[in-house]
Enzyme design. Structure first.
Site, mmCIF file in Angstrom:
data_model
loop_
_atom_site.group_PDB
_atom_site.id
_atom_site.type_symbol
_atom_site.label_atom_id
_atom_site.label_comp_id
_atom_site.label_asym_id
_atom_site.label_seq_id
_atom_site.Cartn_x
_atom_site.Cartn_y
_atom_site.Cartn_z
ATOM 1 N N GLN A 1 -80.412 -57.404 80.467
ATOM 2 C CA GLN A 1 -80.515 -56.078 81.069
ATOM 3 C C GLN A 1 -79.484 -55.135 80.457
ATOM 4 O OE1 GLN A 1 -81.532 -56.528 85.077
ATOM 5 N NE2 GLN A 1 -81.193 -54.408 85.624
ATOM 6 N N SER B 1 -78.842 -63.962 79.961
ATOM 7 C CA SER B 1 -79.273 -63.781 81.348
ATOM 8 C C SER B 1 -80.799 -63.804 81.422
ATOM 9 C CB SER B 1 -78.658 -62.499 81.920
ATOM 10 O OG SER B 1 -78.879 -62.411 83.305
ATOM 11 N N LEU B 2 -81.451 -62.683 81.782
ATOM 12 C CA LEU B 2 -82.912 -62.686 81.876
ATOM 13 C C LEU B 2 -83.550 -63.084 80.548
ATOM 14 C CD1 LEU B 2 -84.935 -60.226 80.591
ATOM 15 C CD2 LEU B 2 -83.273 -58.866 81.827
ATOM 16 N N ARG C 1 -87.132 -62.193 90.430
ATOM 17 C CA ARG C 1 -85.692 -62.323 90.170
ATOM 18 C C ARG C 1 -85.003 -60.972 90.350
ATOM 19 N NH1 ARG C 1 -82.285 -62.140 85.485
ATOM 20 N NH2 ARG C 1 -80.767 -63.848 85.326
ATOM 21 N N HIS D 1 -74.557 -62.444 88.566
ATOM 22 C CA HIS D 1 -73.813 -63.615 88.061
ATOM 23 C C HIS D 1 -72.482 -63.831 88.768
ATOM 24 C CE1 HIS D 1 -76.798 -64.221 84.993
ATOM 25 N NE2 HIS D 1 -76.692 -62.959 84.640
ATOM 26 N N GLN E 1 -77.977 -70.223 86.814
ATOM 27 C CA GLN E 1 -77.655 -69.038 86.018
ATOM 28 C C GLN E 1 -77.536 -67.778 86.878
ATOM 29 O OE1 GLN E 1 -80.308 -66.366 84.857
ATOM 30 N NE2 GLN E 1 -80.521 -67.038 82.733
#
Length: 313
Positions: free
Chosen positions: A10, A95-96, A120, A204, A253
């Site tokens: 992101q 991440s994503l 998510r 996170h 994660q």
């Protein structure tokens, strides 16, 4: 040159993302249509036209970034005749981007990846009321002193390192006041600068546990296959291929540290010389040199990028 393919997280979204690819390749149009159908939403119109205020919403940005990343890989494979397994030794995503990597490597169906990322994004946004959490980038500091700064600044609240991006760039996440205190305690430990980030939730960190629970439930309903190319997992900074293990790491994660610097160093230890960033923006390819000067980074996000790469691949 031995390559790993990497997929952005992101912050790399922008109005107009994917438009050139869709104009040049039916393969890309097919990807965007499949994502729209999976989400029952005209996401590609939002990617194409904005408004930016809607595109940056977590639940839209995450599947949009994944769609562009997968479109790039499918163009290489279908139009370029180059299967991913012949181009890359490993895949990794920030991440994503880990979902993008799994979809690109055939572990996760595209429609499932889109729906999981929509959920998510929604779950992460819902986990913490707006204004309660925050994130900040600390520049000129490494992981351990940043962790010490978090411990000192917590004072009964939650703040922890969210991303270790390498090159002295560490992102912290947690309760807003604790994040603000961490900027000051980090300066005492050598940080040159600290900046609050324009994000809508504290990603996170342990405050994301409700979102992790939601993802665990959702992943139990989805079939994952063995990826054609090994995944270097964010929370391990090492490679995995077993579907059950991958699901577990995707859940961890959500609240865990994105160990990007260590992931890049691990890929280098496995013989990788070049990171090829697939999708919107150039964040990860730009970070490569800051982590290891011997490695090179390349971004593929336009038809010209892809055509030039195919001539040398």
């Amino acid at each position: 040159m031995t390559r790993a393919f990497v997929f952005p997280g992101q912050g790399s979204q922008a109005v107009g993302m994917g438009v050139d690819l869709a104009g040049a390749f039916a393969t890309a149009r097919d990807v965007f249509l499949e994502v729209d159908e999976a989400l029952k939403q005209n996401l590609f119109k939002l990617m194409r036209e904005g408004p930016e205020s809607d595109l940056v919403l977590t639940e839209n940005a995450q599947p949009a970034l994944m769609a562009v990343s997968v479109a790039v890989v499918r163009i290489l494979e279908k139009d370029g005749g180059k299967p991913l397994s012949g181009l890359a030794r490993q895949v990794a995503g920030h991440s994503l981007g880990e979902y993008s990597a799994l979809a690109a490597a055939g572990s996760l169906q595209l429609a499932d990846a889109a729906r999981l990322l929509k959920l998510r994004g929604q779950s992460m946004q819902k986990a913490v009321p707006v204004g309660v959490g925050a994130m900040a980038a600390l520049l000129g500091i490494e992981l351990e002193p940043a962790q010490e700064a978090c411990a000192e600044a917590a004072k009964g609240e939650i703040v922890s390192v969210a991303n270790d991006n390498g090159g002295g760039q560490v992102v912290v996440s947690g309760h807003k006041a604790a994040v603000e205190r961490t900027i000051e305690t980090a300066k005492a430990r050598g940080a040159k600068r600290g900046m609050m980030l324009p994000v809508s939730a504290p990603f996170h960190c342990p405050l994301m546990q409700p979102a992790a629970d939601a993802m665990q439930a959702a992943l139990e309903t989805v079939a994952l296959g063995t990826p054609r190319v090994a995944l270097v997992a964010n929370v391990l900074a090492s490679e995995i291929t077993e579907p059950g293990n991958i699901k577990q790491r995707l859940v961890e994660q959500v609240t865990g540290l994105v160990r990007w610097r260590e992931s890049v160093q691990y890929m280098k230890s496995q013989g990788v010389e070049m990171l090829v960033e697939c999708g919107s923006g150039k964040v990860l390819s730009g970070l490569v040199k800051r982590i290891d000067k011997e490695m090179t980074g390349l971004a593929l996000n336009t038809p010209a990028d892809i055509e030039a790469f195919l001539k040398t691949a």
